[in-house]
Design a protein around this motif. Structure first.
Motif, PDB file in Angstrom:
ATOM      1  N   ILE A 214      12.297   9.711   6.371  1.00 52.36           N
ATOM      2  CA  ILE A 214      11.370   9.541   7.762  1.00 52.36           C
ATOM      3  C   ILE A 214       9.731   9.839   7.250  1.00 52.36           C
ATOM      4  N   ASP A 215       9.764  10.328   6.370  1.00 51.61           N
ATOM      5  CA  ASP A 215       8.269  10.709   5.920  1.00 51.61           C
ATOM      6  C   ASP A 215       7.805   9.489   4.924  1.00 51.61           C
ATOM      7  N   ASN A 216       8.625   8.380   4.707  1.00 53.29           N
ATOM      8  CA  ASN A 216       8.304   7.139   4.137  1.00 53.29           C
ATOM      9  C   ASN A 216       8.182   5.970   5.368  1.00 53.29           C
ATOM     10  N   LEU A 217       8.872   6.186   6.437  1.00 57.32           N
ATOM     11  CA  LEU A 217       8.898   5.582   7.544  1.00 57.32           C
ATOM     12  C   LEU A 217       7.524   5.627   8.391  1.00 57.32           C
ATOM     13  N   TRP A 218       7.016   6.849   8.533  1.00 58.38           N
ATOM     14  CA  TRP A 218       6.048   7.327   9.520  1.00 58.38           C
ATOM     15  C   TRP A 218       4.936   7.746   8.769  1.00 58.38           C
ATOM     16  N   GLU A 219       3.502   7.653   9.311  1.00 62.75           N
ATOM     17  CA  GLU A 219       2.307   8.467   9.128  1.00 62.75           C
ATOM     18  C   GLU A 219       1.698   9.213  10.430  1.00 62.75           C
ATOM     19  N   VAL A 248      -8.370  14.719  19.613  1.00 69.42           N
ATOM     20  CA  VAL A 248      -7.911  13.713  18.581  1.00 69.42           C
ATOM     21  C   VAL A 248      -8.208  12.522  19.060  1.00 69.42           C
ATOM     22  N   VAL A 249      -8.797  11.620  18.030  1.00 70.15           N
ATOM     23  CA  VAL A 249      -9.124  10.302  18.344  1.00 70.15           C
ATOM     24  C   VAL A 249      -8.638   9.458  17.302  1.00 70.15           C
ATOM     25  N   ILE A 250      -7.757   8.324  17.842  1.00 65.45           N
ATOM     26  CA  ILE A 250      -6.901   7.668  16.918  1.00 65.45           C
ATOM     27  C   ILE A 250      -7.727   6.498  16.549  1.00 65.45           C
ATOM     28  N   LYS A 251      -7.452   6.020  15.096  1.00 66.75           N
ATOM     29  CA  LYS A 251      -8.107   4.960  14.649  1.00 66.75           C
ATOM     30  C   LYS A 251      -8.089   3.662  15.237  1.00 66.75           C
ATOM     31  N   ASP A 252      -8.651   2.752  15.231  1.00 65.04           N
ATOM     32  CA  ASP A 252      -8.695   1.533  15.855  1.00 65.04           C
ATOM     33  C   ASP A 252      -7.553   0.574  15.165  1.00 65.04           C
ATOM     34  N   GLY A 253      -6.767  -0.124  15.917  1.00 64.03           N
ATOM     35  CA  GLY A 253      -5.796  -0.996  15.217  1.00 64.03           C
ATOM     36  C   GLY A 253      -4.518  -0.545  14.680  1.00 64.03           C
ATOM     37  N   GLN A 254      -4.120   0.719  15.093  1.00 68.90           N
ATOM     38  CA  GLN A 254      -2.928   1.392  14.487  1.00 68.90           C
ATOM     39  C   GLN A 254      -1.524   0.756  15.395  1.00 68.90           C
ATOM     40  N   GLN A 255      -0.677   0.372  14.555  1.00 68.44           N
ATOM     41  CA  GLN A 255       0.443  -0.161  15.073  1.00 68.44           C
ATOM     42  C   GLN A 255       1.777   0.227  14.247  1.00 68.44           C
ATOM     43  N   PHE A 256       3.049   0.059  15.093  1.00 69.03           N
ATOM     44  CA  PHE A 256       4.256   0.437  14.433  1.00 69.03           C
ATOM     45  C   PHE A 256       4.671  -0.866  13.929  1.00 69.03           C
ATOM     46  N   ALA A 257       5.877  -0.642  13.076  1.00 66.63           N
ATOM     47  CA  ALA A 257       6.351  -1.732  12.388  1.00 66.63           C
ATOM     48  C   ALA A 257       6.864  -2.971  13.212  1.00 66.63           C
ATOM     49  N   GLY A 355       8.882   3.178  12.658  1.00 67.96           N
ATOM     50  CA  GLY A 355       7.678   4.156  12.478  1.00 67.96           C
ATOM     51  C   GLY A 355       6.368   3.083  12.277  1.00 67.96           C
ATOM     52  N   ASN A 356       5.633   3.959  11.857  1.00 67.09           N
ATOM     53  CA  ASN A 356       4.068   3.448  11.744  1.00 67.09           C
ATOM     54  C   ASN A 356       3.599   3.690  10.331  1.00 67.09           C
ATOM     55  N   GLY A 357       4.858   4.009   9.220  1.00 64.40           N
ATOM     56  CA  GLY A 357       4.292   4.131   7.982  1.00 64.40           C
ATOM     57  C   GLY A 357       4.215   3.150   7.030  1.00 64.40           C
ATOM     58  N   GLU A 379       4.819  -4.551   6.782  1.00 64.47           N
ATOM     59  CA  GLU A 379       3.508  -5.549   6.765  1.00 64.47           C
ATOM     60  C   GLU A 379       2.730  -5.253   7.877  1.00 64.47           C
ATOM     61  N   ASN A 380       2.967  -4.397   8.996  1.00 66.50           N
ATOM     62  CA  ASN A 380       2.256  -3.961   9.937  1.00 66.50           C
ATOM     63  C   ASN A 380       1.552  -2.652   9.736  1.00 66.50           C
ATOM     64  N   TYR A 381       1.647  -2.235   8.511  1.00 67.07           N
ATOM     65  CA  TYR A 381       0.809  -0.869   8.293  1.00 67.07           C
ATOM     66  C   TYR A 381      -0.460  -0.939   8.311  1.00 67.07           C
ATOM     67  N   VAL A 382      -1.375  -0.159   8.569  1.00 64.54           N
ATOM     68  CA  VAL A 382      -2.729  -0.576   8.588  1.00 64.54           C
ATOM     69  C   VAL A 382      -3.578   0.733   8.026  1.00 64.54           C
ATOM     70  N   GLY A 383      -2.928   1.624   7.416  1.00 63.68           N
ATOM     71  CA  GLY A 383      -3.320   2.686   6.893  1.00 63.68           C
ATOM     72  C   GLY A 383      -3.841   2.544   5.059  1.00 63.68           C
ATOM     73  N   ASP A 384      -4.204   3.498   4.660  1.00 63.27           N
ATOM     74  CA  ASP A 384      -5.087   3.512   3.360  1.00 63.27           C
ATOM     75  C   ASP A 384      -4.046   3.425   2.286  1.00 63.27           C
ATOM     76  N   VAL A 385      -2.726   3.710   2.266  1.00 62.64           N
ATOM     77  CA  VAL A 385      -2.056   3.851   1.007  1.00 62.64           C
ATOM     78  C   VAL A 385      -1.508   2.596   1.064  1.00 62.64           C
ATOM     79  N   VAL A 386      -1.565   2.197  -0.237  1.00 57.86           N
ATOM     80  CA  VAL A 386      -0.976   0.999  -0.971  1.00 57.86           C
ATOM     81  C   VAL A 386       0.273   1.220  -1.804  1.00 57.86           C
ATOM     82  N   PRO A 387       1.534   0.808  -1.555  1.00 57.99           N
ATOM     83  CA  PRO A 387       2.639   1.003  -2.486  1.00 57.99           C
ATOM     84  C   PRO A 387       2.571   0.192  -3.686  1.00 57.99           C
TER      85      PRO A 387
END
Length: 531
Positions: A214-219, A248-257, A355-357, A379-387
Motif C-alpha cells: 500500500i505504501d508504494n501504491l499511494w502517497e 489543507v490545500v492540495i497541489k494542482d494536478g494530483q491524480q490517481f493511477a 492509488g496515487n503513488g 505513469e500518472n504520478y505527479v509527485g516529486d519521487v522518481v523511482p
C-alpha cells in the motif's frame, strides 16, 4: 564458535514448539508463526521460564503469520503470543497509542488503563515537544507496572541484497528504500514479502504484508523521508492558527493511477468511511483526534463532523483538542485518499486497488495469492519521487532460509530480514551484500488479560513481572541473534525522538531470577498455579 556454545547453553532442555492445542491454566505457552524464524528465541524464552520459575512453559507454532493473526484478531487464541511493532510515523506515541490505548485497533491483548489513556490523551494535545516527551515517559511507566506485553528487544536492520543490486539503503521503518534500489541492467527489483491479510484498502490494513504494498501504491498529504522527516507531498499546505482547526490545500494536478483527479473529497470520503464503526476498519483509531470520531465509531453519524470540504482542492479538519504535531501523522496509510469508484465495491477494489503513488499494480492479475504482487511505475504520478527501477515484485516467502538462498543465487534482489540460521555468517558471506544498522522494530510477546492467572489484578501483575524478570534478554540476543538485537528498555525504540533508557520501573526488564521466583510465589499465595 562462542556464539554456538552460548546458544547451546540457552537452548538446553528445550522441547521445541508445540503446534497442537491451546494453552492450559497450569502451563504457559507463547504462540508464534513458524514461517517467521521465531522458533529459536521462543524455545530459549520457554526454557528460561521453566528453569527460573519452575513452571511448564513451551512454544506453540502456527504454520503461517496469517493463521496466527486470525486467531489473535478473532480473540480465539488461548495463549500468550509473539508481537512486533513497526511504527507508522516516527514517534514514540505511535508505539504506545495503537498497541495499548483502550479499544485501539492493534490492542490485541485488550489492555485498558484509565491512567494510561489519560496520559496519552495529554500527549496528543501537548503544545511543546518537551511536554509530550515527559508525558510519554509517564505513560510508559504505567505500562512497566502493568506489562500488557513483555518487552524483549529492538531489532536492527539485518538484511542482505544480491551482489548486482545497487543503491540499497533502509528507512527509519527498517524497510528497504524501494524507490532508490536499482540494477545495472534495469528492470524491476524483487523483494521479499508476505501474503496480505486483507484487501489492499488503506484504512483496513495494519500488517506489513499489505502495508508495504500500500505504501508504494499511494502517497499521502505528507510523506516521510528515509530519516523520518515529514515533508508535504500531495498537500500544498497544511496550516492552522490555533492547532485546533487545520486547513489543507492540495497541489494542482494530483491524480490517481487511472487518471481521475485527487480532490478534497478523495480524502474526506476515505477518512469518513474509515472512522465509522460498522465498517470495521482496522485503522479506524487513527481518526480519533478528529471531531465527531466517537459518534462515527458508535454509528451515530455517517462520518466525522470535523471534516469539511471547502472546494475541490481544500478541506478543513477540526480536532477535539489542539495538537501542534497533527500534520506529522498525515503520511500514514490510514490518511490516504480513495477514488470515488472504490466505494462501489471496496472488497473488489482491494484486490485491484487504484492509488496515487509512485507505483501501480502491473495489471488485473498482479496479485497472485501466496505467490507475489507485482508493481510498475505509475505513469500518472505527479509527485516529486522518481523511482530508480522499473517496478517492484513482492515475492511471498513462508521460509526465510529459502529467501536467503534465493538472494545468494541472484533470484531475489533484497531480503529485509536475515534468517536466524545466517546471523553468524551473513556479514562475511561473499555471495551477498550485507547490512546491519540500527532499526525501529520493537519485539515483545503479549499476554491477553483474558487468560486465567493474568487478569487486571494483583495476581496478574505479579505474574507478568515475574515472567519478565525470568528472561535473560542479553544472553538470547547475543547467543541466538549474534548481536543483531538489543535488549529492550522500554516499549519503543532507541532511534525514536524522546527515547529514555532509564524509565522508572524499567528494572522489571532486567534479568533477576531470584526476584522473579519471589514474585511468582507471591502470586501463588493469591491464587495457586497448578503447573
Amino acid at each position: 564458535m562462542a556464539a554456538v556454545a552460548a546458544s547451546s547453553l540457552v537452548l538446553a532442555a528445550c522441547s521445541g514448539g508445540d503446534d497442537s492445542g491451546g494453552g492450559d491454566s497450569d502451563s504457559f505457552q507463547i504462540a508464534y508463526n513458524g514461517d517467521g524464524g521465531h522458533d529459536a528465541w521462543v524455545d530459549a524464552v520457554s526454557n528460561q521460564l521453566r528453569n527460573n520459575l519452575d513452571i511448564d512453559a513451551s512454544g506453540r507454532s502456527y504454520a503461517t503469520f496469517d493463521e496466527l493473526r486470525n486467531d489473535v484478531v478473532d480473540r480465539t487464541i488461548t495463549t500468550a503470543f509473539r508481537t512486533g511493532w513497526q511504527p507508522d510515523y516516527p514517534s514514540i506515541y505511535n508505539y504506545l497509542q495503537p498497541l495499548y490505548f483502550t479499544g485501539a485497533g492493534s490492542n490485541d491483548g485488550d489492555y485498558s488503563s484509565e491512567e494510561f489513556d489519560d496520559l496519552m490523551t495529554q500527549v496528543s494535545g501537548a503544545q511543546e515537544q518537551a511536554e509530550a516527551f515527559s508525558l510519554q515517559e509517564q505513560a510508559q511507566e504505567v505500562l512497566l507496572q502493568d506489562l500488557p506485553a513483555i518487552p524483549l528487544w529492538y531489532s536492527n536492520v539485518a538484511a542482505v541484497a544480491a551482489l548486482d543490486v545497487e543503491n540499497v539503503s533502509f528507512t527509519w521503518q527498517n524497510l528497504p528504500d524501494y524507490v532508490s534500489i536499482s540494477k545495472p541492467e534495469g528492470g524491476p527489483i524483487t523483494v521479499d514479502g508476505s501474503q496480505p491479510q486483507n484487501p489492499l484498502v488503506p484504512s483496513a490494513t495494519n500488517e506489513t504484508g499489505g502495508g508495504n504494498v500500500i505504501d508504494n501504491l499511494w502517497e499521502g498529504l505528507v510523506r516521510y523521508e528515509s530519516d523520518g522527516t515529514a515533508v508535504n507531498a500531495v498537500a500544498e499546505s497544511i496550516t492552522s492558527e490555533d492547532n485546533l482547526t487545520w486547513t489543507v490545500v492540495i497541489k494542482d494536478g494530483q491524480q490517481f493511477a487511472d487518471g481521475t483527479p485527487v480532490t478534497a473529497s478523495s480524502f474526506v470520503d476515505a477518512w469518513n468511511y474509515g472512522a465509522v464503526g460498522s465498517n470495521a476498519q482496522l485503522n479506524s483509531y487513527f481518526y480519533y483526534p478528529i471531531a465527531g470520531f466517537d459518534e462515527a465509531q458508535a454509528d451515530e453519524a455517517d462520518g466525522l463532523s470535523g471534516l469539511t470540504v471547502v472546494d475541490d482542492s481544500t478541506f478543513t479538519i477540526e480536532l477535539n483538542q489542539p495538537e501542534a504535531s497533527f500534520p506529522d501523522r498525515l503520511g500514514y496509510s490510514a490518511f490516504y485518499p480513495l477514488p470515488a469508484t472504490a466505494f462501489d465495491d471496496l472488497e473488489a477494489f482491494g484486490r485491484n486497488p487504484i492509488g496515487n503513488g509512485v507505483y501501480r499494480l502491473a495489471g488485473p492479475d498482479a496479485w497472485e495469492d501466496d505467490v507475489r504482487i507485482s508493481l510498475v511505475p505509475n505513469e500518472n504520478y505527479v509527485g516529486d519521487v522518481v523511482p530508480a527501477n522499473d517496478g517492484i515484485t513482492f515475492t511471498f516467502y513462508t521460509n526465510l532460509d529459502a529467501a536467503y538462498t534465493d538472494v545468494q543465487a541472484g533470484n531475489l534482489d533484497v531480503l529485509k530480514t536475515v534468517p536466524d540460521s545466517a546471523l553468524t555468517t551473513y556479514e562475511t558471506d561473499e555471495n551477498v551484500q550485507s547490512f546491519n544498522v540500527p532499526g525501529s522494530v520493537f519485539q515483545s510477546f503479549t499476554i491477553p488479560f483474558s487468560l486465567e492467572h493474568f487478569g487486571d489484578d494483583e495476581e496478574g501483575r505479579l505474574r507478568r513481572q515475574a515472567i519478565s524478570l525470568a528472561i535473560n534478554r542479553e544472553e538470547i540476543t547475543d547467543a541466538i541473534f549474534n548481536g543483531s538485537r538489543t535488549p529492550a528498555r522500554d516499549f519503543s525504540s532507541p532511534v525514536m525522538p524522546g527515547y529514555n533508557d532509564a524509565l522508572e520501573g524499567s528494572d522489571v526488564l532486567e534479568f533477576d531470577p531470584e526476584r522473579a521466583k519471589d514474585l511468582w510465589e507471591q502470586a501463588n499465595e493469591i491464587n495457586p498455579w497448578n503447573g
